[in-house]
Design an enzyme around this catalytic site. Structure first.
Site, mmCIF file in Angstrom:
data_model
loop_
_atom_site.group_PDB
_atom_site.id
_atom_site.type_symbol
_atom_site.label_atom_id
_atom_site.label_comp_id
_atom_site.label_asym_id
_atom_site.label_seq_id
_atom_site.Cartn_x
_atom_site.Cartn_y
_atom_site.Cartn_z
ATOM 1 N N ARG A 1 11.305 -17.722 -22.932
ATOM 2 C CA ARG A 1 11.986 -16.532 -22.413
ATOM 3 C C ARG A 1 12.928 -16.888 -21.260
ATOM 4 O O ARG A 1 12.524 -17.559 -20.299
ATOM 5 C CB ARG A 1 10.912 -15.548 -21.917
ATOM 6 C CG ARG A 1 11.398 -14.171 -21.669
ATOM 7 C CD ARG A 1 11.294 -13.220 -22.843
ATOM 8 N NE ARG A 1 9.963 -12.926 -23.306
ATOM 9 C CZ ARG A 1 9.624 -12.861 -24.602
ATOM 10 N NH1 ARG A 1 10.512 -13.072 -25.539
ATOM 11 N NH2 ARG A 1 8.393 -12.568 -24.948
ATOM 12 N N HIS B 1 11.634 -6.166 -24.458
ATOM 13 C CA HIS B 1 10.893 -5.968 -23.210
ATOM 14 C C HIS B 1 11.717 -5.107 -22.281
ATOM 15 O O HIS B 1 12.920 -5.308 -22.155
ATOM 16 C CB HIS B 1 10.610 -7.306 -22.513
ATOM 17 C CG HIS B 1 9.604 -8.141 -23.228
ATOM 18 N ND1 HIS B 1 9.927 -8.937 -24.306
ATOM 19 C CD2 HIS B 1 8.269 -8.305 -23.024
ATOM 20 C CE1 HIS B 1 8.825 -9.546 -24.739
ATOM 21 N NE2 HIS B 1 7.806 -9.177 -23.974
ATOM 22 N N ASP C 1 -22.762 14.772 -9.251
ATOM 23 C CA ASP C 1 -22.883 14.176 -7.911
ATOM 24 C C ASP C 1 -24.066 14.763 -7.141
ATOM 25 O O ASP C 1 -24.766 14.041 -6.424
ATOM 26 C CB ASP C 1 -21.623 14.462 -7.076
ATOM 27 C CG ASP C 1 -20.479 13.522 -7.423
ATOM 28 O OD1 ASP C 1 -20.760 12.441 -7.971
ATOM 29 O OD2 ASP C 1 -19.321 13.875 -7.138
ATOM 30 N N LYS D 1 -11.203 16.156 -8.043
ATOM 31 C CA LYS D 1 -12.459 16.848 -8.351
ATOM 32 C C LYS D 1 -12.346 18.367 -8.226
ATOM 33 O O LYS D 1 -13.018 19.099 -8.946
ATOM 34 C CB LYS D 1 -13.569 16.355 -7.421
ATOM 35 C CG LYS D 1 -14.115 15.005 -7.815
ATOM 36 C CD LYS D 1 -15.244 14.589 -6.907
ATOM 37 C CE LYS D 1 -15.769 13.240 -7.331
ATOM 38 N NZ LYS D 1 -16.737 12.681 -6.409
ATOM 39 N N LYS E 1 7.640 -6.637 -31.574
ATOM 40 C CA LYS E 1 6.931 -6.591 -30.287
ATOM 41 C C LYS E 1 7.735 -5.721 -29.334
ATOM 42 O O LYS E 1 8.880 -6.057 -28.999
ATOM 43 C CB LYS E 1 6.760 -7.994 -29.714
ATOM 44 C CG LYS E 1 5.985 -8.015 -28.398
ATOM 45 C CD LYS E 1 5.830 -9.432 -27.867
ATOM 46 C CE LYS E 1 5.066 -9.418 -26.545
ATOM 47 N NZ LYS E 1 5.241 -10.644 -25.784
HETATM 48 P P1 ATR Z 1 -13.762 13.741 -2.798
HETATM 49 O O1 ATR Z 1 -13.487 14.679 -3.913
HETATM 50 O O2 ATR Z 1 -14.215 12.394 -3.325
HETATM 51 O O3 ATR Z 1 -14.698 14.265 -1.771
HETATM 52 P P2 ATR Z 1 -11.442 14.549 -1.344
HETATM 53 O O4 ATR Z 1 -11.590 15.896 -1.918
HETATM 54 O O5 ATR Z 1 -10.077 13.949 -1.314
HETATM 55 O O6 ATR Z 1 -12.357 13.491 -2.104
HETATM 56 O O7 ATR Z 1 -12.077 14.561 0.135
HETATM 57 C C1 ATR Z 1 -12.014 13.487 0.962
HETATM 58 C C2 ATR Z 1 -12.643 13.845 2.304
HETATM 59 O O8 ATR Z 1 -12.512 12.678 3.111
HETATM 60 C C3 ATR Z 1 -11.946 14.970 3.038
HETATM 61 O O9 ATR Z 1 -12.896 15.690 3.783
HETATM 62 C C4 ATR Z 1 -11.000 14.243 3.997
HETATM 63 O O10 ATR Z 1 -10.722 14.908 5.196
HETATM 64 P P3 ATR Z 1 -9.626 16.084 5.305
HETATM 65 O O11 ATR Z 1 -10.221 17.288 4.660
HETATM 66 O O12 ATR Z 1 -9.456 16.242 6.776
HETATM 67 O O13 ATR Z 1 -8.404 15.579 4.605
HETATM 68 C C5 ATR Z 1 -11.838 13.035 4.330
HETATM 69 N N1 ATR Z 1 -11.015 11.911 4.763
HETATM 70 C C6 ATR Z 1 -10.257 11.109 3.978
HETATM 71 N N2 ATR Z 1 -9.643 10.180 4.747
HETATM 72 C C7 ATR Z 1 -10.046 10.395 6.027
HETATM 73 C C8 ATR Z 1 -9.781 9.760 7.278
HETATM 74 N N3 ATR Z 1 -8.970 8.703 7.358
HETATM 75 N N4 ATR Z 1 -10.376 10.263 8.386
HETATM 76 C C9 ATR Z 1 -11.212 11.317 8.308
HETATM 77 N N5 ATR Z 1 -11.487 11.965 7.156
HETATM 78 C C10 ATR Z 1 -10.927 11.514 6.029
#
Ligand code: ATR
Length: 496
Positions: free
Chosen positions: A56, A109, A314, A278, A134
């Site tokens: 290539r 490609h 969960d 989620k 391909k």
């Molecule tokens: P999951 O569904 O796995 O719980 P999520 O809904 O994205 O994921 O939630 C992540 C959680 O981690 C949230 O509570 C987030 O805080 P915020 O609601 O303030 O955004 C928290 N989180 C993620 N990164 C963070 C960080 N660097 N410091 C503090 N909290 C954090």
């Protein structure tokens, strides 16, 4: 079939890799453009597997920077030496007139995108005199893979087709289901010939790619990021051990709505759902089970002929993992009759975070009689959770003065690659506390390291992960799987 490209820099190394590759591949691709002064006679002599010879040029995404006629001459020499296949770019086919017994792979490609007219491009390849077409593109979104699958499904011409890049990785596995005649795998990490290529080890030992066929059912994880997840090891391990013809892949998804269309169109049978989908996935689900509805988060989706149902594994997994560690911890001084009462009952539980995982754990522990306080960076999000669940809220700066028995981190703070971060200051952790971090990569986060040093009982996210995955697996396969809630995870298929 699986082809391993040889990307060694010298003839000597290439011969060595060729021998290694032939032990695990169905065929190998000699990338002459990687080899400094390749000696085709030695490379093609006594080969135990069929060989594709490719040379290539740089402007086609390869390494060959010499003149074009020498490049083509090397391919002609490969034909003279009886190479099984040569790969020639679609706009160079005319340069090779006589191919003898060698089979022609005509390739296209695109390292930028998956063009809208891949059907037309594929027809051009199929009508070029090729024995094999391909068509390899770059995935900028997960749906690009499904456009390739559609093209493969609609063709009966022998074709190799998949997407490159991180988002295209699923197509390197699933193209085999839709009729792709082979896929490429690297001999080892660092020996990839294109972005997104999996190792032969992963492709054979985790995904069992050779046994993938039309009837193979597809399951997967959706989230962003997904590369830290071990669900594919667990679920493919269960499928393999129980003889279920299915594969579980990791889909990095930004546009949830767009991906859900692909789920229905391509009949992806079930999904695990992780950060950040989620909660948002609920809008696309036809039937949410009452517990997941109350939690407001779904981590498992089942697709029954286009009808999606969602639930949450969960909550039972987290509660059971926590109860087990506390029961084991207190095993010495437990009295008869205590088994009916959860060890979390009446204990002060501080939850860090207010996302989907936090919601599941809060509702799960509330059922067990725990006194729960939620601490979160985003006040409004925490408020919504405490209002829904009827528990308390505390601002992060109050953490050190709180009377906490059990501290649970549900945020991603401390997860790989940010392993030097902890969601709470050290002063929060006190001897005798139970500290549960739902992260399992790394197993011992910075939070847990400090907690261990301070004499806390610690629990990492592995047990919860396995328990929720076991429940999912039972929903996916309809079979009983060892290691779920109430049955300590000793048998954990494929999970190391
Ligand atoms: P999951 O569904 O796995 O719980 P999520 O809904 O994205 O994921 O939630 C992540 C959680 O981690 C949230 O509570 C987030 O805080 P915020 O609601 O303030 O955004 C928290 N989180 C993620 N990164 C963070 C960080 N660097 N410091 C503090 N909290 C954090």
């Amino acid at each position: 079939m699986i082809c391993i490209p040889i990307t060694a820099g010298s003839n000597h190394e290439a011969l060595k890799d060729l021998r290694l590759a032939c032990a695990s591949a169905d065929l190998v691709e000699l990338r002459l453009d990687y080899i400094d002064r390749p000696d085709l006679d030695s490379l093609l002599r006594d080969r135990p597997r069929p060989v594709i010879v490719t040379n290539r040029a740089v402007d086609q995404g390869g390494m060959y920077s010499g003149n074009e006629s020498s490049r083509i001459d090397m391919l002609k020499k490969a034909i003279d030496l009886g190479a099984d296949y040569i790969d020639i770019e679609h706009d160079c086919v005319d340069k090779i007139k006589d191919i003898g017994a060698t089979k022609l792979i005509v390739s296209y490609h695109n390292f930028q995108e998956t063009p809208h007219d891949i059907g037309r491009i594929h027809s051009g390849l199929a009508n070029s005199g090729a024995h094999i077409a391909k068509l390899v593109t770059f995935a900028n979104r997960i749906e690009d893979n499904y456009r390739i699958f559609e093209m493969l499904e609609n063709s009966d011409f022998p074709t190799i087709s998949f997407c490159m890049g991180e988002l295209g990785q699923v197509s390197r596995i699933l193209s085999l289901k839709y009729g792709g005649i082979f896929t490429f795998a690297s001999l080892d990490k660092g020996k990839e010939s294109a972005p997104g290529q999996l190792t032969i080890d992963d492709l054979t030992n985790i995904y069992h790619a050779r046994e993938i066929g039309k009837t193979t059912a597809v399951y997967g994880l959706i989230g962003n990021p997904v590369d830290h997840s071990m669900g594919h090891v667990f679920h493919n391990g269960v499928f393999n051990k129980t003889g279920v013809d299915a594969r579980y892949l990791r889909f990095k998804v930004d546009d949830l709505g767009g991906f859900i269309d692909s789920v229905k169109r391509f009949d992806i049978k079930g999904l695990s759902v992780t950060i950040p989908h989620k909660e948002s996935i609920i809008q696309f689900i036809d039937e949410v089970d009452p517990v997941a509805e109350q939690i407001g988060a779904v981590n498992t989706v089942i697709n029954d002929q286009g009808r999606l149902s969602g639930c949450n594994t969960d909550a039972p997994a987290a509660v059971s993992a926590l109860e087990e560690v506390m029961i084991n911890d207190a095993a010495g001084d437990r009295t008869e009759g205590n088994d009916a009462v959860s060890p979390v009952c009446n204990r002060n539980v501080t939850i860090i975070g207010a996302g989907g995982a936090a919601r599941a754990i809060v509702f799960g522990l509330r059922e067990k009689g725990a006194n729960i306080t939620v601490v979160n960076r985003n006040h409004d999000r925490a408020r919504r959770l405490v209002d829904d669940a009827g528990c308390d809220y505390a601002a992060p700066d109050r953490l050190t003065e709180m009377n906490t028995d059990i501290l649970i981190n549900t945020t991603s703070v401390g997860m790989f690659p940010h392993v030097d971060e902890s969601p709470v200051p050290e002063a929060v952790l006190k001897e005798g506390m139970v500290v549960f971090d739902i992260i399992y990569n790394p197993r011992e986060t910075k939070l847990l390291k400090i907690a261990r040093r301070k004499g806390c009982t610690i629990l990492d996210g592995t047990e919860m992960f396995i328990k929720q995955a076991v429940l999912q697996s039972e929903l996916f396969t309809g079979l009983r799987v060892a290691g779920g809630p109430g049955k300590r995870a000793k048998i954990t298929p494929g999970f190391a």
